[in-house]
Design a protein around this motif. Structure first.
Motif, PDB file in Angstrom:
ATOM      1  N   LEU A   1       0.804  -1.218   0.000  1.00  0.00           N
ATOM      2  CA  LEU A   1       0.000   0.000   0.000  1.00  0.00           C
ATOM      3  C   LEU A   1       0.839   1.271   0.000  1.00  0.00           C
ATOM      4  O   LEU A   1       0.331   2.358  -0.264  1.00  0.00           O
ATOM      5  CB  LEU A   1      -0.931   0.016   1.217  1.00  0.00           C
ATOM      6  CG  LEU A   1      -1.930  -1.128   1.301  1.00  0.00           C
ATOM      7  CD1 LEU A   1      -2.765  -0.999   2.565  1.00  0.00           C
ATOM      8  CD2 LEU A   1      -2.830  -1.166   0.067  1.00  0.00           C
ATOM      9  N   TYR A   2       2.108   1.145   0.314  1.00  0.00           N
ATOM     10  CA  TYR A   2       3.010   2.292   0.382  1.00  0.00           C
ATOM     11  C   TYR A   2       2.391   3.396   1.258  1.00  0.00           C
ATOM     12  O   TYR A   2       1.876   3.122   2.331  1.00  0.00           O
ATOM     13  CB  TYR A   2       3.365   2.774  -1.019  1.00  0.00           C
ATOM     14  CG  TYR A   2       4.260   1.790  -1.756  1.00  0.00           C
ATOM     15  CD1 TYR A   2       5.632   1.802  -1.561  1.00  0.00           C
ATOM     16  CD2 TYR A   2       3.724   0.827  -2.617  1.00  0.00           C
ATOM     17  CE1 TYR A   2       6.460   0.886  -2.205  1.00  0.00           C
ATOM     18  CE2 TYR A   2       4.551  -0.095  -3.264  1.00  0.00           C
ATOM     19  CZ  TYR A   2       5.916  -0.059  -3.056  1.00  0.00           C
ATOM     20  OH  TYR A   2       6.733  -0.962  -3.686  1.00  0.00           O
ATOM     21  N   CYS A   3       2.434   4.635   0.809  1.00  0.00           N
ATOM     22  CA  CYS A   3       2.022   5.744   1.674  1.00  0.00           C
ATOM     23  C   CYS A   3       0.515   5.802   1.914  1.00  0.00           C
ATOM     24  O   CYS A   3       0.062   6.578   2.772  1.00  0.00           O
ATOM     25  CB  CYS A   3       2.501   7.063   1.088  1.00  0.00           C
ATOM     26  SG  CYS A   3       4.307   7.239   1.116  1.00  0.00           S
ATOM     27  N   ALA A   4      -0.276   5.008   1.200  1.00  0.00           N
ATOM     28  CA  ALA A   4      -1.712   4.969   1.472  1.00  0.00           C
ATOM     29  C   ALA A   4      -1.991   4.450   2.872  1.00  0.00           C
ATOM     30  O   ALA A   4      -3.090   4.653   3.412  1.00  0.00           O
ATOM     31  CB  ALA A   4      -2.435   4.107   0.433  1.00  0.00           C
ATOM     32  N   ALA A   5      -1.004   3.789   3.494  1.00  0.00           N
ATOM     33  CA  ALA A   5      -1.169   3.270   4.851  1.00  0.00           C
ATOM     34  C   ALA A   5      -0.686   4.243   5.923  1.00  0.00           C
ATOM     35  O   ALA A   5      -0.770   3.941   7.112  1.00  0.00           O
ATOM     36  CB  ALA A   5      -0.432   1.943   4.998  1.00  0.00           C
ATOM     37  N   LYS A   6      -0.194   5.419   5.544  1.00  0.00           N
ATOM     38  CA  LYS A   6       0.262   6.384   6.539  1.00  0.00           C
ATOM     39  C   LYS A   6      -0.825   6.752   7.557  1.00  0.00           C
ATOM     40  O   LYS A   6      -0.513   6.989   8.729  1.00  0.00           O
ATOM     41  CB  LYS A   6       0.800   7.632   5.861  1.00  0.00           C
ATOM     42  CG  LYS A   6       2.273   7.538   5.473  1.00  0.00           C
ATOM     43  CD  LYS A   6       2.799   8.833   4.896  1.00  0.00           C
ATOM     44  CE  LYS A   6       4.315   8.837   4.812  1.00  0.00           C
ATOM     45  NZ  LYS A   6       4.888   7.744   4.047  1.00  0.00           N
ATOM     46  N   PRO A   7      -2.103   6.842   7.173  1.00  0.00           N
ATOM     47  CA  PRO A   7      -3.123   7.124   8.191  1.00  0.00           C
ATOM     48  C   PRO A   7      -3.168   6.101   9.328  1.00  0.00           C
ATOM     49  O   PRO A   7      -3.613   6.439  10.429  1.00  0.00           O
ATOM     50  CB  PRO A   7      -4.421   7.129   7.382  1.00  0.00           C
ATOM     51  CG  PRO A   7      -3.998   7.633   6.040  1.00  0.00           C
ATOM     52  CD  PRO A   7      -2.668   6.965   5.811  1.00  0.00           C
ATOM     53  N   LEU A   8      -2.726   4.865   9.096  1.00  0.00           N
ATOM     54  CA  LEU A   8      -2.656   3.905  10.200  1.00  0.00           C
ATOM     55  C   LEU A   8      -1.694   4.395  11.273  1.00  0.00           C
ATOM     56  O   LEU A   8      -1.976   4.302  12.479  1.00  0.00           O
ATOM     57  CB  LEU A   8      -2.204   2.539   9.701  1.00  0.00           C
ATOM     58  CG  LEU A   8      -3.121   1.768   8.755  1.00  0.00           C
ATOM     59  CD1 LEU A   8      -2.464   0.460   8.348  1.00  0.00           C
ATOM     60  CD2 LEU A   8      -4.465   1.513   9.385  1.00  0.00           C
ATOM     61  N   VAL A   9      -0.528   4.900  10.841  1.00  0.00           N
ATOM     62  CA  VAL A   9       0.452   5.447  11.775  1.00  0.00           C
ATOM     63  C   VAL A   9      -0.134   6.647  12.492  1.00  0.00           C
ATOM     64  O   VAL A   9       0.003   6.806  13.713  1.00  0.00           O
ATOM     65  CB  VAL A   9       1.746   5.840  11.044  1.00  0.00           C
ATOM     66  CG1 VAL A   9       2.823   6.251  12.032  1.00  0.00           C
ATOM     67  CG2 VAL A   9       2.250   4.712  10.164  1.00  0.00           C
ATOM     68  N   ALA A  10      -0.808   7.516  11.721  1.00  0.00           N
ATOM     69  CA  ALA A  10      -1.378   8.724  12.306  1.00  0.00           C
ATOM     70  C   ALA A  10      -2.432   8.399  13.352  1.00  0.00           C
ATOM     71  O   ALA A  10      -2.429   8.970  14.456  1.00  0.00           O
ATOM     72  CB  ALA A  10      -1.982   9.591  11.204  1.00  0.00           C
TER      73      ALA A  10
END
Length: 357
Positions: A79-88
């Motif tokens: 997913l690359y950066c599409a998964a950044k909201p998980l970290v957020a």
């Protein structure tokens, strides 16, 4: 208020074994996307999900994997950066619980960071990292991926700060450095592996099946699920080139909060349904006030030197989506994120009750 419908959707996630859902308004779209996949010029496969007011009106997959097998709804992709909201969201959940503050320095919440000799990084705050104003865009993403995992932290703190940067004011999209450090902060504060905390604190409360949104593979899960992984393609060459490293254990199992998650669009859509539920007061993971603040643009839209275009951001989310090639349809309150030049993306629009992935 649509809370009840969102809660129902979150509590009962879609069954991966069910048949595809393609309602009448989307039949021609799916046919066109399937034709494009067969042609292989714009893409070779796709998963498409649309949920309206908690009702799934589209959930299907077309095309073939890198092994020329059918690309299914259960196929896992990087997913690359599409998964950044998980970290957020995992970070904001610690804020909601009082374990962390948006004003906290990275040096105060990442074990050992103060002693590594990069005070300009240690002084950055959680809010600056989430909002892309910490200056960490200077850390080269390609080198970060090439370096062995054990060398990344030392190389990261050896990076020089951006010249004349106004921390907290100037903004540029940071792909790797800040999110790597947020993952370290989560581990320091929870005393648990990053992937375990995100799974338990974010995915499970939102009804996301962990095998459909894999924060990080361990060896056992990789052995069990690797047949579901399909490589994405680099379509910038004369012919499509599969990024085969994505399907190997070295890449799939590495510790990489920045862009190391694999998943399906159905699972990503379920995650966004959970966010809409929380915005309506469900408090499955986050209070509405904190999430609303995070999904709103923090600074005026301006030119982003990394993306080389005008762009706006909240705290870990792209918004407004009109500044990120999501078209003119989403409302100003819509939020989401894309990854790897748009090979994956997801969004939620609270004004229209829509989730799309």
């Amino acid at each position: 208020m649509r809370t009840d419908r969102y809660r129902q959707a979150v509590a009962e996630p879609a069954d991966p074994a069910r048949t595809d859902v393609v309602t009448e308004p989307f039949e021609s779209l799916v046919e066109r996307v399937a034709d494009e996949a067969a042609e292989g010029f714009f893409h070779t496969a796709a998963q498409l999900v649309v949920v309206v007011d908690g009702d799934c009106v589209l959930d299907t997959a077309v095309g073939t994997t890198h092994l020329k097998e059918p690309f299914e709804r259960s196929t896992l992709s990087a997913l690359y950066c599409a998964a950044k909201p998980l970290v957020a969201v995992a970070t904001l959940q610690l804020v909601a619980e009082g374990e962390l503050s948006l004003d906290d320095r990275l040096g105060d919440v990442v074990d050992g960071l103060d002693t590594l000799g990069a005070p300009w990084i240690a002084e950055r705050t959680i809010e600056q990292v989430l909002g892309h104003t910490a200056g960490l865009h200077v850390i080269n993403t390609v080198l970060a991926r090439i370096l062995p995992e054990r060398s990344r932290e030392g190389w990261l703190v050896a990076s020089e700060p951006p010249v004349a940067w106004r921390f907290g004011v100037d903004r540029a999209y940071a792909e790797f450095g800040g999110w790597y450090l947020l993952g370290k902060a989560i581990e320091s504060l929870t005393e648990r592996p990053y992937e375990d905390h995100v799974t338990d604190a974010v995915l499970l409360p939102y009804g996301v099946e962990p095998d459909d949104l894999v924060v990080r593979f361990d060896e056992q899960r990789y052995d069990r699920l690797h047949d579901r992984i399909s490589a994405t393609y680099d379509l910038t060459m004369d012919q499509p080139v599969p990024l085969l490293a994505e399907v190997g254990p070295e890449t799939a199992c590495e510790w990489n909060p920045s862009f190391g998650t694999y998943g399906t669009m159905s699972a990503l859509a379920t995650f966004y349904q959970g966010l809409l539920a929380d915005l309506d007061g469900a408090e499955l993971v986050l209070p509405a006030s904190l999430l609303s603040a995070a999904t709103a643009a923090r600074l005026p839209i301006h030119h982003d030197v990394v993306l080389d275009r005008d762009a706006g951001f909240g705290l870990g989310f792209m918004t407004p989506l009109s500044s990120h090639f999501f078209g003119d349809g989403p409302s100003p309150r819509a939020f989401g994120h894309a990854g790897q030049g748009g090979t994956s993306f997801a969004m939620a629009d609270p004004d229209h009750g829509i989730v799309l992935a």
